[in-house]
Design an enzyme around this catalytic site. Structure first.
Site, PDB file in Angstrom:
ATOM      1  N   ARG A  67      84.449 105.591 -97.068  1.00 51.22           N
ATOM      2  CA  ARG A  67      85.479 104.643 -97.520  1.00 51.22           C
ATOM      3  C   ARG A  67      84.890 103.272 -97.835  1.00 51.22           C
ATOM      4  O   ARG A  67      85.457 102.245 -97.479  1.00 51.22           O
ATOM      5  CB  ARG A  67      86.564 104.495 -96.444  1.00 51.22           C
ATOM      6  CG  ARG A  67      87.417 105.720 -96.307  1.00 51.22           C
ATOM      7  CD  ARG A  67      88.637 105.443 -95.475  1.00 51.22           C
ATOM      8  NE  ARG A  67      88.324 105.316 -94.061  1.00 51.22           N
ATOM      9  CZ  ARG A  67      89.174 104.866 -93.167  1.00 51.22           C
ATOM     10  NH1 ARG A  67      90.350 104.450 -93.533  1.00 51.22           N
ATOM     11  NH2 ARG A  67      88.852 104.830 -91.892  1.00 51.22           N
ATOM     12  N   HIS A  85      84.949 102.797-102.835  1.00 57.24           N
ATOM     13  CA  HIS A  85      86.204 102.539-103.568  1.00 57.24           C
ATOM     14  C   HIS A  85      86.624 101.074-103.483  1.00 57.24           C
ATOM     15  O   HIS A  85      87.426 100.611-104.293  1.00 57.24           O
ATOM     16  CB  HIS A  85      87.345 103.445-103.035  1.00 57.24           C
ATOM     17  CG  HIS A  85      87.894 102.989-101.729  1.00 57.24           C
ATOM     18  ND1 HIS A  85      87.417 103.457-100.520  1.00 57.24           N
ATOM     19  CD2 HIS A  85      88.859 102.083-101.420  1.00 57.24           C
ATOM     20  CE1 HIS A  85      88.077 102.858 -99.535  1.00 57.24           C
ATOM     21  NE2 HIS A  85      88.944 102.021-100.045  1.00 57.24           N
ATOM     22  N   ASP A  86      86.066 100.331-102.510  1.00 58.29           N
ATOM     23  CA  ASP A  86      86.435  98.917-102.364  1.00 58.29           C
ATOM     24  C   ASP A  86      85.766  98.020-103.396  1.00 58.29           C
ATOM     25  O   ASP A  86      86.108  96.832-103.480  1.00 58.29           O
ATOM     26  CB  ASP A  86      86.011  98.406-100.966  1.00 58.29           C
ATOM     27  CG  ASP A  86      87.038  98.748 -99.892  1.00 58.29           C
ATOM     28  OD1 ASP A  86      88.230  98.801-100.218  1.00 58.29           O
ATOM     29  OD2 ASP A  86      86.627  98.953 -98.737  1.00 58.29           O
ATOM     30  N   GLY A 101      75.028  92.969 -90.062  1.00 56.46           N
ATOM     31  CA  GLY A 101      74.434  92.458 -91.296  1.00 56.46           C
ATOM     32  C   GLY A 101      75.362  92.659 -92.473  1.00 56.46           C
ATOM     33  O   GLY A 101      76.437  93.245 -92.336  1.00 56.46           O
ATOM     34  N   ASP A 102      74.905  92.143 -93.628  1.00 55.68           N
ATOM     35  CA  ASP A 102      75.675  92.233 -94.865  1.00 55.68           C
ATOM     36  C   ASP A 102      74.948  93.231 -95.767  1.00 55.68           C
ATOM     37  O   ASP A 102      73.785  93.000 -96.133  1.00 55.68           O
ATOM     38  CB  ASP A 102      75.731  90.835 -95.494  1.00 55.68           C
ATOM     39  CG  ASP A 102      76.529  90.805 -96.783  1.00 55.68           C
ATOM     40  OD1 ASP A 102      76.550  91.824 -97.518  1.00 55.68           O
ATOM     41  OD2 ASP A 102      77.126  89.751 -97.064  1.00 55.68           O
TER      42      ASP A 102
HETATM   43  N1  SAM Z   1      83.417 103.411 -92.800  1.00 51.58           N
HETATM   44  C1  SAM Z   1      84.574 103.110 -91.990  1.00 51.58           C
HETATM   45  C2  SAM Z   1      85.536 104.272 -92.026  1.00 51.58           C
HETATM   46  O1  SAM Z   1      85.453 105.120 -92.922  1.00 51.58           O
HETATM   47  O2  SAM Z   1      86.400 104.317 -91.143  1.00 51.58           O
HETATM   48  C3  SAM Z   1      85.267 101.800 -92.383  1.00 51.58           C
HETATM   49  C4  SAM Z   1      85.706 101.683 -93.806  1.00 51.58           C
HETATM   50  S1  SAM Z   1      86.437 100.118 -94.196  1.00 51.58           S
HETATM   51  C5  SAM Z   1      87.445 100.494 -95.573  1.00 51.58           C
HETATM   52  C6  SAM Z   1      85.117  99.199 -94.947  1.00 51.58           C
HETATM   53  C7  SAM Z   1      84.079  98.684 -93.962  1.00 51.58           C
HETATM   54  O3  SAM Z   1      83.010  98.026 -94.686  1.00 51.58           O
HETATM   55  C8  SAM Z   1      84.627  97.659 -92.989  1.00 51.58           C
HETATM   56  O4  SAM Z   1      84.283  98.009 -91.686  1.00 51.58           O
HETATM   57  C9  SAM Z   1      83.942  96.362 -93.417  1.00 51.58           C
HETATM   58  O5  SAM Z   1      83.732  95.447 -92.361  1.00 51.58           O
HETATM   59  C10 SAM Z   1      82.639  96.860 -93.991  1.00 51.58           C
HETATM   60  N2  SAM Z   1      82.044  95.899 -94.918  1.00 51.58           N
HETATM   61  C11 SAM Z   1      82.658  95.238 -95.927  1.00 51.58           C
HETATM   62  N3  SAM Z   1      81.789  94.424 -96.556  1.00 51.58           N
HETATM   63  C12 SAM Z   1      80.598  94.576 -95.923  1.00 51.58           C
HETATM   64  C13 SAM Z   1      79.311  94.004 -96.124  1.00 51.58           C
HETATM   65  N4  SAM Z   1      79.108  93.119 -97.104  1.00 51.58           N
HETATM   66  N5  SAM Z   1      78.306  94.393 -95.303  1.00 51.58           N
HETATM   67  C14 SAM Z   1      78.524  95.302 -94.300  1.00 51.58           C
HETATM   68  N6  SAM Z   1      79.728  95.890 -94.082  1.00 51.58           N
HETATM   69  C15 SAM Z   1      80.750  95.523 -94.880  1.00 51.58           C
END
Ligand code: SAM
Length: 344
Positions: free
Chosen positions: A253, A256-257, A236-237
């Site tokens: 993580r 911070h994005d 899901g989103d």
């Molecule tokens: N939590 C993991 C870790 O610490 O190793 C992964 C961190 S990675 C920087 C960011 C994660 O957020 C990715 O797996 C990405 O697919 C997920 N993500 C980004 N946008 C998302 C969204 N709108 N809904 C669900 N997951 C999302």
């Protein structure tokens, strides 16, 4: 003042040459030098060159550079060319099947972060990410527009996240007493590497990994040999869809994005899914309160898209506005720090 201090000169030289050292590491890793010397230790440069299908001269330079960086050892032999083998550092972190392998992350650095950094001047001038210049496509949402557009890039990104999560996961999972929680949801939990560290550390805890469908469909490739049925996956989103119910939410993580506006949307959704007493565990690099360190976090920010690095206080203020109080903060000495917050 005009006296030249050797120490200062050394510091500046290290900074000027840092990119050469990084690229030598990335190249040796990309050409699988560390894997080769693991399966066949003590090869000379010509033998390595033949196996990695490279020139003898170039391979010799690369191997010597790796020795100088502490990644390889050379064994001198009378009247013969030296032989090479991995150092302990390479054995533990650089061969691709080591338990704490950083190979996946190094490939991401070489193929994604390096091209972005080569456009750093434009990034600073324009204040935007440089995906268009580096990869020829505009990236509004870096995950959906860049990483998950091609199967190859997606797997490389997932491998990178997986490798960091395996190295840092235990430190994050054991940072706090979580015995009162039975169900957790790892939002943006990617390959499940972090979730598996949480179930390993907490025998009474089940973890649902929630991530975009493109990621969840590949998660089987990353399951450990010993599957644990306390780890499950939901696609899901997290900005749009209903979040799985849990009494502990994990954001490792993730924050911070995103800019503050997006963080507020996500935290609002988590707060709505929480009852009083529920936990929210944030794992990030926490900047010092004066934002002067650590460099690792500040350098990462230079290639980030919409997001930003924050201090523990900045995170706790964002959380407070959604009814979470920051109960504990831990600096782990590993890649990521952690903060446990409780919903009031
Ligand atoms: N939590 C993991 C870790 O610490 O190793 C992964 C961190 S990675 C920087 C960011 C994660 O957020 C990715 O797996 C990405 O697919 C997920 N993500 C980004 N946008 C998302 C969204 N709108 N809904 C669900 N997951 C999302």
């Amino acid at each position: 003042d005009s006296e030249l201090k050797n120490q200062d000169l050394q510091k500046i030289t290290e900074l000027m040459d840092g990119f050469k050292a990084s690229k030598a590491l990335f190249t040796a890793s990309e050409l699988c030098v560390f894997d080769l010397l693991h399966s066949r230790p003590r090869l000379d440069a010509a033998q390595v060159a033949q196996e990695i299908k490279a020139s003898v001269k170039g391979t010799e330079c690369l191997l010597e550079a790796c020795v100088s960086l502490g990644l390889l050892k050379s064994k001198e032999r009378p009247c013969q060319k030296p032989m090479y083998e991995n150092t302990d550092l390479a054995v533990r972190f650089l061969r691709s099947d080591a338990p704490f392998s950083l190979h996946g992350y190094i490939q991401h650095c070489n193929n994604t972060i390096w091209p972005l950094f080569s456009h750093l001047e434009s990034a600073v001038r324009e204040g935007t990410n440089q995906h268009e210049k580096a990869f020829g496509k505009i990236s509004k949402d870096v995950f959906q527009d860049t990483y998950y557009n091609s199967q190859e890039v997606k797997l490389r990104f997932m491998n990178a996240m997986h490798s960091i999560a395996k190295v840092t996961g235990k430190a994050v999972a054991t940072a706090f007493d979580l015995s009162r929680y039975k169900t957790a949801c790892d939002l943006g939990g990617c390959t499940g590497a972090m979730a598996y560290e949480f179930t390993k550390a907490h025998p009474g805890l089940s973890v649902t990994v929630f991530d975009l469908p493109a990621v969840v469909e590949m998660s089987e490739h990353f399951h450990p040999l010993q599957k644990d049925n306390r780890v499950s996956f939901v696609a899901g989103d997290f900005f749009k869809d209903e979040l799985p119910k849990a009494d502990l939410y994990i954001l490792a993580r993730i924050l911070h994005d995103w800019p503050d506006e997006k963080v507020h949307i996500l935290l609002r959704k988590i707060a709505d899914a929480c009852t009083p007493g529920c936990g929210l565990l944030i794992s990030e690099i926490f900047l010092d309160e004066d934002r002067g360190a650590p460099s690792r976090g500040l350098l990462q920010a230079l290639s980030m898209s919409e997001g930003k690095q924050r201090s523990a206080t900045e995170y706790s203020l964002l959380l407070k506005s959604h009814g979470f109080i920051a109960a504990h903060v831990r600096h782990t000495d590993n890649f990521l720090d952690a903060m446990l917050c409780i919903k009031v």
